[in-house]
Design an enzyme around this catalytic site. Structure first.
Site, PDB file in Angstrom:
ATOM      1  CG  HIS A 257      -2.094  -0.943   1.030  1.00 57.49           C
ATOM      2  ND1 HIS A 257      -2.856  -1.396   2.097  1.00 57.49           N
ATOM      3  CD2 HIS A 257      -2.628  -1.536  -0.073  1.00 57.49           C
ATOM      4  CE1 HIS A 257      -3.795  -2.215   1.647  1.00 57.49           C
ATOM      5  NE2 HIS A 257      -3.673  -2.318   0.344  1.00 57.49           N
ATOM      6  CG  HIS A 392      -3.962  -5.415  -7.724  1.00 57.60           C
ATOM      7  ND1 HIS A 392      -3.767  -4.163  -7.191  1.00 57.60           N
ATOM      8  CD2 HIS A 392      -4.899  -6.008  -6.941  1.00 57.60           C
ATOM      9  CE1 HIS A 392      -4.542  -4.001  -6.137  1.00 57.60           C
ATOM     10  NE2 HIS A 392      -5.239  -5.101  -5.960  1.00 57.60           N
TER      11      HIS A 392
END
Length: 418
Positions: A257, A392
């Site tokens: 993240h 992703h």
């Protein structure tokens, strides 16, 4: 200035300048797209096992359906045959069995009508709607308008400048929680909504979210990102201490993240520059700091290559699994910093992480990428079972050849690089 604008401004040795690298990215993207078609179900998309099949007890997953709809829309905008019908299928599912027609909002599964309404999920529904509108598929506008109305009415907190986290199925019982993960994906959604609707408020909201989480919270913590807070913004250091492998809210911090916030900060900076010609000078500095922290505490932190899943508050490895999405987001962060600055160090990391993905994560026997592997590269299912969805991995194959702004679907329409 949005970035260096074109790979032609990079050194001739950059992978972004090499036709063979472009071809490799395109071929890998096609492999991912074709493999993921197995996840189609009558009422949406479901999770695949390690063999690439739907388990016998599989059911449609709302988050996965929204993400797949968005990813296939990106592919369809590139002109890849067979992908537009997948978008149409996803939109129908999100407007039909996955929508809560009684209380409004979206269901995480048709069999869970009383599940909580999550900002994380609704951000992806809005993203899917924006991409479907860009593609022009039937129902796209309805999906976009319905999802943005929910974001406006239920989730956006004007006083705080962030998204509220979750509610009960009937929009009662707001959760006493503020989370970085849901707001991170809401940032991506807001950037896309700004491009598709032309409404500046979405860009302003993306800026408010990033300012709080990146420039205020992460900057105070040495460019690492604490994720869990209560509604009074007290840091919950022990949150999920008994569930360190939670797939959305794990204990501690998540270096992947750090990477994702890094490249979203650059995309916000680029969007502001396109809109106004100016952007806060801290954005590049903080994006760089988050990337460097992700590498320092995540890459080979236990002596083995790859970026691990989580670290504890002493910044030591906590869950050593290498999730596929972490590596994909690190690739995007490295290449966005490379395009933004031209610095050769980012080129090095762009190559290093792609080499890791190619040698370790790509499953050349069964297809796609392993959802996660252990430190030694052996496939595991500690956090994420089966094979990952497109979101992703597929974006990591197209982001290198697009500018930082506008958002991906809009950039594809205005780019001749893909």
């Amino acid at each position: 200035m949005a970035d260096l604008l074109t790979p032609a401004l990079l050194p001739t040795t950059s992978w972004l300048r090499l036709p063979a690298h472009h071809a490799w990215l395109g071929a890998e993207g096609l492999e991912l797209l074709n493999f993921s078609k197995n996840s189609k179900m009558p009422a949406g998309f479901g999770p695949l096992d390690l063999e690439g099949n739907l388990p016998n007890d599989a059911e449609p997953d709302g988050i996965l359906t929204a993400r797949m709809t968005h990813a296939y829309a990106l592919a369809a905008l590139q002109g890849i045959p067979g992908t537009e019908p997948m978008v149409e299928h996803g939109v129908r599912a999100l407007l039909g069995p996955l929508r809560d027609h009684e209380h409004d909002g979206w269901l995480e599964a048709p069999s869970a009508p009383h599940g909580r309404k999550q900002a994380y999920y609704h951000a992806f529904v809005a993203l899917a709607g924006s991409s479907a509108v860009r593609l022009g598929v039937e129902g796209g506008r309805e999906l976009l308008e319905g999802s943005t109305a929910i974001l406006e009415r239920q989730f956006w907190s004007e006083d705080e400048g962030v998204m509220r986290e979750s509610f009960a199925f009937d929009w009662s019982d707001e959760e006493d929680y503020r989370g970085a993960n849901s707001n991170m994906h809401s940032t991506e959604s807001c950037l896309a909504l700004s491009d598709v609707t032309g409404d500046r408020k979405w860009l302003n909201r993306a800026q408010r979210i990033v300012t709080r989480f990146v420039h205020e919270i992460a900057a105070r913590h040495g460019h690492t990102m604490p994720e869990h807070f209560d509604r009074q913004w007290h840091l919950l250091r022990d949150y999920n201490i008994d569930r360190p492998t939670d797939e959305l809210r794990p204990f501690g911090m998540t270096p992947g993240h750090f990477m994702e916030w890094s490249h979203l900060t650059l995309k916000l900076e680029a969007a502001l520059l396109r809109a106004d010609g100016i952007a806060p000078d801290w954005m590049l500095r903080d994006a760089h700091g988050l990337f460097e922290s992700g590498l320092k505490y995540g890459w080979a932190a236990d002596g083995q290559p790859g970026i691990l899943y989580t670290i504890d508050w002493d910044r030591r490895p906590k869950v050593p699994a290498r999730a596929h999405w972490v590596q994909a987001e690190a690739i995007t962060a490295a290449v966005n910093l490379l395009k933004r600055t031209g610095h050769r160090g980012y080129e090095k990391w762009y190559r290093t992480i792609w080499n890791y993905v190619d040698n370790v994560l790509i499953d050349r026997k069964k297809g796609s990428w392993f959802n996660e592997v252990g430190p030694n590269g052996t496939p595991t299912e500690t956090v994420y079972p089966g094979k990952g969805d497109l979101y992703h991995a597929y974006q990591s194959t197209i982001a290198p050849l697009l500018p930082l702004a506008p958002s991906l679907a809009s950039a594809i329409l205005s780019s001749d690089a893909l």
